[in-house]
Design an enzyme around this catalytic site. Structure first.
Site, mmCIF file in Angstrom:
data_model
loop_
_atom_site.group_PDB
_atom_site.id
_atom_site.type_symbol
_atom_site.label_atom_id
_atom_site.label_comp_id
_atom_site.label_asym_id
_atom_site.label_seq_id
_atom_site.Cartn_x
_atom_site.Cartn_y
_atom_site.Cartn_z
ATOM 1 N N CYS A 151 66.488 88.359 -38.200
ATOM 2 C CA CYS A 151 67.338 88.715 -39.104
ATOM 3 C C CYS A 151 67.002 88.554 -40.486
ATOM 4 O O CYS A 151 66.924 87.458 -40.942
ATOM 5 C CB CYS A 151 68.612 88.033 -38.836
ATOM 6 S SG CYS A 151 70.180 88.654 -39.824
ATOM 7 N N PRO A 152 66.769 89.613 -41.113
ATOM 8 C CA PRO A 152 66.377 89.552 -42.700
ATOM 9 C C PRO A 152 67.381 88.810 -43.435
ATOM 10 O O PRO A 152 67.305 88.394 -44.539
ATOM 11 C CB PRO A 152 66.009 90.694 -43.133
ATOM 12 C CG PRO A 152 66.741 91.748 -42.363
ATOM 13 C CD PRO A 152 66.740 91.058 -40.932
#
Length: 291
Positions: A151-152
């Site tokens: 997840c950025p």
């Protein structure tokens, strides 16, 4: 070195999320919304509840983004004992991560990390067997158990250890966003001339649009993850099942135990057991049915 650590992507993303969260909350308090009206009337229960929910969502976000998602150990290990080897079904294909092999060979041959003892061979420095459902994350440069995705916005992987907290964070964040959306709408007053309206309400209207966008994104994320949890699959397995060796030849999900057991295992860790055993049982059942 300390300055570079402060400018790392993880620190910047988490700081940006924290500033944005409290910034939006401040906008809702400063404008003529129901939140401010409750405060002025001395009705503090709902404003305090909203603040506690915002704080809870922020703490959950930091917990998910900072905790170990379930990294596979890469330290030098002894050869597995016979009783440990016997616990792994023979039908399960044993794998090594080719990315970890490259990383470990780089360390082993680097003059900065020489082998301290001649008895330690290169094979003893390689990562252990990659567990079933694990995947190597190129951003984290580690293998993650029951890998879901990187997840950025968290700047962290979502895996076996933090996936339940990630779903809880999405649920709480959606509650906060929808409540904030209603509060922002309660403070909007449309009037002419539009230039004067934009100067007086433009910031609140921008906040409303931002909350609408975030609410839509989080709603879709939460719905998709609840579906995946209910069927005991991951984002990576759902998208790339045709490329995954242990799923490519299967017509159904070998890890699906039914809705109740899937939810119990995901949120409570029950019933426990290695994925290899469950995969082998499904493989044996499929073979017996084919015969």
């Amino acid at each position: 070195m300390a300055l570079w650590a402060l400018l790392s992507p993880g620190v910047l993303v988490r700081t940006g999320h924290t500033v944005l969260t409290w910034g939006i909350t401040l906008v809702l308090f400063l404008h003529d919304t129901e939140l401010r009206q409750w405060e002025e009337q001395g009705e503090l229960f709902l404003p305090l509840t909203f603040l506690l929910l915002v704080l809870g969502s922020l703490l959950l976000y930091l917990a998910v983004s900072l905790m170990d998602p379930g990294y596979v150990a890469t330290q030098p290990q002894e050869e597995p004992k016979e009783e440990q080897t016997a616990m792994v079904p023979q039908a399960v294909p044993l794998r090594r991560c080719r990315y970890c092999l490259v990383l470990d060979r780089t360390v082993a041959f680097s003059p900065l990390h020489p082998l301290k003892e001649p008895a330690l061979s290169l094979d003893s420095l390689l990562c252990p067997q990659q567990p079933l459902r694990a995947r190597h994350c190129r951003d984290c440069r580690r293998c993650v158990r029951r890998y879901d995705h990187h997840c950025p916005w968290m700047e962290n992987c979502v895996g076996e250890r933090n996936h339940p907290l990630f779903v809880a964070y999405l649920a709480l964040q959606l509650v906060v966003l929808l409540w904030g959306l209603c509060l922002a709408w309660s403070g909007l007053r449309f009037f002419r001339p539009w230039g004067l309206w934009l100067r007086s309400t433009g910031l609140l209207f921008s906040t409303f649009l931002l909350l609408s966008f975030f609410s839509l994104v989080v709603s879709l994320l939460l719905a998709s993850h609840l579906y995946l949890v209910a069927s005991n699959t991951t984002t990576w397995e759902f998208i790339s099942s045709h490329r995954i060796a242990y799923l490519r030849q299967r017509t159904s999900n070998p890890f699906d135990r039914g809705l109740t057991r899937n939810l119990a295992h995901f949120f409570c860790g029950w019933p426990s057991g290695p994925w290899e055993t469950l995969w082998a049982e499904e493989e044996e059942e499929g073979s017996s049915q084919a015969v």
